[in-house]
Design a protein around this motif. Structure first.
Motif, PDB file in Angstrom:
ATOM      1  N   PHE A  59     167.669   7.780 -50.657  1.00  9.75           N
ATOM      2  CA  PHE A  59     168.445   7.886 -52.468  1.00  9.75           C
ATOM      3  C   PHE A  59     168.801   6.602 -53.717  1.00  9.75           C
ATOM      4  CE2 PHE A  59     169.765  10.899 -49.761  1.00  9.75           C
ATOM      5  CZ  PHE A  59     169.537  12.333 -50.405  1.00  9.75           C
ATOM      6  N   THR A  61     170.871   6.394 -56.443  1.00  2.00           N
ATOM      7  CA  THR A  61     171.994   6.496 -56.762  1.00  2.00           C
ATOM      8  C   THR A  61     172.881   7.754 -56.493  1.00  2.00           C
ATOM      9  OG1 THR A  61     171.663   8.283 -58.412  1.00  2.00           O
ATOM     10  CG2 THR A  61     171.574   5.912 -58.944  1.00  2.00           C
ATOM     11  N   GLU A  64     172.263  10.985 -57.017  1.00  2.00           N
ATOM     12  CA  GLU A  64     171.115  11.934 -56.633  1.00  2.00           C
ATOM     13  C   GLU A  64     171.662  12.443 -54.874  1.00  2.00           C
ATOM     14  OE1 GLU A  64     167.977   9.091 -55.467  1.00  2.00           O
ATOM     15  OE2 GLU A  64     168.100   8.831 -57.970  1.00  2.00           O
ATOM     16  N   ALA A  67     173.427  15.614 -56.496  1.00  2.00           N
ATOM     17  CA  ALA A  67     172.610  16.696 -56.951  1.00  2.00           C
ATOM     18  C   ALA A  67     172.328  17.207 -56.051  1.00  2.00           C
ATOM     19  CB  ALA A  67     171.475  16.032 -57.710  1.00  2.00           C
ATOM     20  N   GLN A  68     172.121  16.477 -54.110  1.00  2.30           N
ATOM     21  CA  GLN A  68     171.274  17.297 -52.988  1.00  2.30           C
ATOM     22  C   GLN A  68     172.765  17.409 -52.077  1.00  2.30           C
ATOM     23  OE1 GLN A  68     167.314  15.101 -51.757  1.00  2.30           O
ATOM     24  NE2 GLN A  68     167.625  14.665 -53.798  1.00  2.30           N
ATOM     25  N   ARG A 141     178.357   8.864 -51.463  1.00  3.28           N
ATOM     26  CA  ARG A 141     178.487   8.505 -52.690  1.00  3.28           C
ATOM     27  C   ARG A 141     178.695   6.952 -53.099  1.00  3.28           C
ATOM     28  NH1 ARG A 141     181.017  12.953 -56.537  1.00  3.28           N
ATOM     29  NH2 ARG A 141     179.832  11.561 -58.147  1.00  3.28           N
TER      30      ARG A 141
END
Length: 183
Positions: A59, A61, A64, A67-68, A141
């Motif tokens: 990843f 960012t 990303e 989002a997943q 994150r």
């Protein structure tokens, strides 16, 4: 956040959490093999560096990852990080559904992605509630963020989540409703 005493559900025994934990534990051998080999993921602090490197290669960012977040790879990473923290720090998994005043509580990893609704499990000391918990998804994150909400640089590794003062650093303050909208 929903008052668990009001709904009669212990955050450490929430049915959705228990089902998710059982699913993740059963999926771990395949997840670890797909992630580079079971021997690399031995639940040690050093194995968090392996996961950290893998996430940074996968990843670019934090958005990303967000989002997943319901995909098997990210789900496995959330569970693995939380399990290492539990084993190293004596914490336990907890989940307390969050809800807006006029809505039903969000399910675990809510597919609706309602902004501002907390729908992920955390790990916290048995004597503390989820509000003092470490949320593994947010830690994943945050490690990919370059700056916090105030513009200060962030340079963290997953293993930092094992530090005694990690929960006191206000890392969850970096994720507000605007961040959820961007994710």
């Amino acid at each position: 956040m929903t008052d668990h005493a009001h709904h009669g559900t212990d955050p450490a025994r929430h049915p959705e959490l228990l089902a998710w934990l059982a699913e993740r534990q059963a999926a771990f051998p395949r997840w670890a093999e797909d992630a580079g080999g079971v021997e690399r993921f031995d639940f040690s602090p050093a194995s968090l560096d392996v996961l950290d490197d893998l996430l940074r290669q996968t990843f670019g960012t934090d958005a990303e990852i967000a989002a997943q977040r319901r995909e098997p790879f990210v789900q496995g990473a959330v569970w693995y990080l939380g399990e290492v923290v539990c084993r190293e720090r004596g914490t336990v998994w907890k989940y307390e559904p969050d809800t807006a005043d006029d809505q039903e509580p969000a399910p675990l990893f809510d597919p609706a992605d309602r902004p501002g609704v907390l729908d992920t499990p955390c790990v916290s000391l048995p004597s503390e509630g989820p509000e003092r918990g470490l949320y593994p998804l947010n830690v994943l994150r945050r490690m990919l963020m370059e700056k916090d909400a105030l513009g200060n640089p962030i340079d963290e590794r997953l293993v930092d989540a094992l530090d005694d003062d990690y929960l006191d650093d206000g890392f969850d303050d970096d994720f507000d409703e605007d961040d959820e909208d961007d994710a």
